[in-house]
Design a protein around this motif. Sequence first.
Motif, PDB file in Angstrom:
ATOM      1  N   ASP A   1      34.009  46.390  26.954  1.00  0.00           N
ATOM      2  CA  ASP A   1      35.228  45.674  26.584  1.00  0.00           C
ATOM      3  C   ASP A   1      35.885  46.176  25.315  1.00  0.00           C
ATOM      4  O   ASP A   1      36.774  45.533  24.781  1.00  0.00           O
ATOM      5  CB  ASP A   1      34.914  44.184  26.422  1.00  0.00           C
ATOM      6  CG  ASP A   1      33.829  43.923  25.383  1.00  0.00           C
ATOM      7  OD1 ASP A   1      33.279  44.890  24.842  1.00  0.00           O
ATOM      8  OD2 ASP A   1      33.545  42.738  25.103  1.00  0.00           O
TER       9      ASP A   1
ATOM     10  N   ASP B   1      39.446  42.544  30.660  1.00  0.00           N
ATOM     11  CA  ASP B   1      40.023  41.206  30.778  1.00  0.00           C
ATOM     12  C   ASP B   1      40.953  41.149  31.983  1.00  0.00           C
ATOM     13  O   ASP B   1      42.039  41.727  31.991  1.00  0.00           O
ATOM     14  CB  ASP B   1      40.785  40.855  29.496  1.00  0.00           C
ATOM     15  CG  ASP B   1      41.192  39.396  29.453  1.00  0.00           C
ATOM     16  OD1 ASP B   1      42.010  38.982  30.291  1.00  0.00           O
ATOM     17  OD2 ASP B   1      40.694  38.672  28.570  1.00  0.00           O
TER      18      ASP B   1
ATOM     19  N   ASN C   1      36.274  37.991  31.907  1.00  0.00           N
ATOM     20  CA  ASN C   1      35.629  39.135  31.274  1.00  0.00           C
ATOM     21  C   ASN C   1      34.212  39.335  31.765  1.00  0.00           C
ATOM     22  O   ASN C   1      33.253  39.162  31.009  1.00  0.00           O
ATOM     23  CB  ASN C   1      35.626  38.967  29.757  1.00  0.00           C
ATOM     24  CG  ASN C   1      36.993  39.149  29.152  1.00  0.00           C
ATOM     25  OD1 ASN C   1      37.428  40.264  28.904  1.00  0.00           O
ATOM     26  ND2 ASN C   1      37.693  38.054  28.940  1.00  0.00           N
TER      27      ASN C   1
ATOM     28  N   ASP D   1      32.476  32.534  30.663  1.00  0.00           N
ATOM     29  CA  ASP D   1      33.621  32.977  29.874  1.00  0.00           C
ATOM     30  C   ASP D   1      34.463  31.784  29.454  1.00  0.00           C
ATOM     31  O   ASP D   1      34.407  30.707  30.078  1.00  0.00           O
ATOM     32  CB  ASP D   1      34.482  33.950  30.699  1.00  0.00           C
ATOM     33  CG  ASP D   1      35.361  34.854  29.835  1.00  0.00           C
ATOM     34  OD1 ASP D   1      35.364  34.682  28.601  1.00  0.00           O
ATOM     35  OD2 ASP D   1      36.039  35.727  30.405  1.00  0.00           O
TER      36      ASP D   1
END
Length: 401
Positions: free
Chosen positions: A119, A146, A197, A224
């Motif tokens: 990420d 995302d 995510n 999340d």
Amino acid sequence: MNKRTGKLRVGVIFGGRSGEHEVSLQSARSVMRALDPAKYEVTPIGITKEGRWIAGDVMAALAEGADARPAALLPEPAHSGSLSLWERVGEREESAPHLTAITELDVIFPVLHGPYGEDGTVQGLLELAGLPYVGAGVVGSAVGMDKAIFKAVMEAHGLPVLPWQLVTRARWLREPEAVLDAVEAHLPYPVFTKPANLGSSVGISKCNNRDELRAGLAEAARFDRRLIVEQGIGRGDQRARELEVAVLGNDEPQASVVGEIRPRRAFYDYVAKYMAAPGSEDESELIIPAPLAPAQSDAIRALAVRAFQAIDSAGLGRVDLLLDDESGALYLNEINTIPGFTSISMYPKLWEASGVSYPELLDRLIALALERHREKMELETTIEPSALSPGGSGPAQGGAQ
């Protein structure tokens, strides 16, 4: 490069604080086995589920709980290429730790799936350290991870995505009935609920009614603080065709042949991906190349490259798409910037079908990482006032005051 052996020193980072920790171990085993020992010196670097960095017999430590040495990468260009080991001075536990360099590294190969690795977080550390690394940078990694931001970027570029809604975990916990009402007012069933995510289909549910939607959102909220509800395709037994394209490159990326996944379960979930026994009713059918008309295949491959470029990805990415077989409409689902990398994962299998073997694919990814790093090193990072053009009365358009 090790001057004595002439080999590149590659650090492979895997494990991590993610629901995809075990998948990362599978990918890392395959990568380290396939890296040519005549070309590379490989240093395993593990990250535990608690976020501790370790060196030594990393795979045994992560998979079996064996002891391992704590390690660290310093986020300073002065220490670029240095993997350091934390050691304690003296015998007392409270003794101050110090760092001792245990190896030098030329390039990092992150094999981390999900949060705290795919990420942009680890990529940011490697940027600060001045180390070349395989894969997308901070921005491409974060946007690819995302799902909500990815969809928004695709829409901004005029690229097709299915109707969707973003739900925050806080709102879901505070007013669940209002959330259910809002989703049902805008999206007909079936819908899919997903953590924004996470990958490997962890926390994803297919929902055909309000009760299933309630359960799906509760499941996604385990993983999340941002939840996605996405419109499904088809009714009853009809469902979308799930297509995947592997992309390879930096500024001029190339697309592999198109592959298709035909799950026997409700969708291509975690069980189908990683737990289904060969020949079982849960095993999905992987078709490479996908049965498509040449023009349709070319359009899908071109769309995959456009999506890859739209998020400023680099090195590698697996683009997942959905095809409504009835209408012919095509939708981008997501990009995995560090896709599964076992020898039977779709990314390497798609390139194998395109004429690039697994070891050659690793060679090209490392070369792309070094190429991108060289380009960055040519950029200026400081500005001397004396070097600025004379005559300016203020900042350039868009500049800071």
